[in-house]
Scaffold this active site. Structure first.
Site, PDB file in Angstrom:
ATOM      1  N   CYS A 116      -1.194  11.449  -4.323  1.00 29.17           N
ATOM      2  CA  CYS A 116      -3.082  10.643  -4.578  1.00 29.17           C
ATOM      3  C   CYS A 116      -3.757  12.439  -4.403  1.00 29.17           C
ATOM      4  CB  CYS A 116      -3.242  10.078  -3.217  1.00 29.17           C
ATOM      5  SG  CYS A 116      -5.088   9.249  -2.896  1.00 29.17           S
ATOM      6  N   CYS A 121      -3.275   7.870  -0.132  1.00 30.03           N
ATOM      7  CA  CYS A 121      -3.111   7.050  -1.276  1.00 30.03           C
ATOM      8  C   CYS A 121      -1.353   6.759  -1.278  1.00 30.03           C
ATOM      9  CB  CYS A 121      -3.509   6.334  -1.706  1.00 30.03           C
ATOM     10  SG  CYS A 121      -5.445   6.099  -1.448  1.00 30.03           S
TER      11      CYS A 121
HETATM   12 FE    FE Z   1      -5.878   8.501  -0.967  1.00 31.50          FE
END
Ligand code: FE
Length: 213
Positions: A116, A121
């Protein structure tokens, strides 16, 4: 330094900073304000919030490993997993919530890697909380620029003919690497296969190896 089995604390401890020592960041203040407001308005109770956090924290790579092992032994399940990870995980009793997770399959010629670039994430509801290195700026920036070098630092040297595909996770789309089943695992039970599917194998910084007796 001698270890005291009685556990008495007469040796000096290094001072570890508390989270509260630093100034409240913008996002910390925002999080606290939203949580307080949701409870004040009766949208969610403190107990519900606590239980949700406890549920997220209880997730572990073992859940994702079960999914991968099933896909290795059941071609129809593998198809369903590549189609829709959340639904396929639910078949095994794993509730992954409502953020879509997409499976990306590593093969003889393609190696999949997940990052990410913006923050952290990660398919938490399927493989637990991300490791610190996943959230580090060095990984986030270098995984896209020089993935082969990053993988080498993780101890994974890929042959030149293997293409590396890097997937950038977002708040709306998370990725699970479906690693290649290693040779020498013919006839293994699903449980034994799951045991060699580690967290890093599902992020793409490692590959499963047939080990153990
Ligand atoms: Fe993220």
């Amino acid at each position: 330094m001698s270890h005291d089995p009685a556990g008495s604390h007469d040796h000096p401890h290094p001072r570890q900073p508390d989270i509260e020592d630093g100034p409240l960041t913008h996002h910390m203040a925002l999080t606290e304000a939203v949580a307080a407001l949701l409870q004040k308005k009766g949208v969610i109770t403190g107990e519900e919030l606590r239980r949700t956090l406890e549920d997220i924290d209880s997730r572990s790579p073992a859940d994702g490993a079960r999914v991968v092992a099933r896909a290795w032994v059941d071609p129809a399940y593998r198809e369903r997993l590549l189609e829709d990870v959340n639904t396929a995980a639910a078949e095994l009793g794993i509730d992954t919530g409502n953020i879509p997770i997409r499976a990306v399959e590593s093969t003889d010629t393609v190696h999949q890697l997940v990052v990410c670039t913006l923050c952290s994430c990660y398919p938490r509801m399927l493989i637990g909380l991300p490791p610190d290195w996943y959230k580090a700026r060095a990984y986030r920036s270098r995984a896209v620029r020089e993935p082969r070098a990053v993988l080498r630092e993780f101890g994974l040297t890929l042959p030149d003919h293997v293409e590396v595909r890097v997937h950038d996770s977002t708040a709306d789309m998370r990725y699970l690497v479906l690693p290649r089943r290693p040779g020498g695992t013919q006839g293994w039970s699903e449980e034994r296969l799951a045991a060699i599917v580690t967290r890093d194998c599902m992020v793409g910084t490692a590959v499963p190896v047939a080990t153990g007796g």
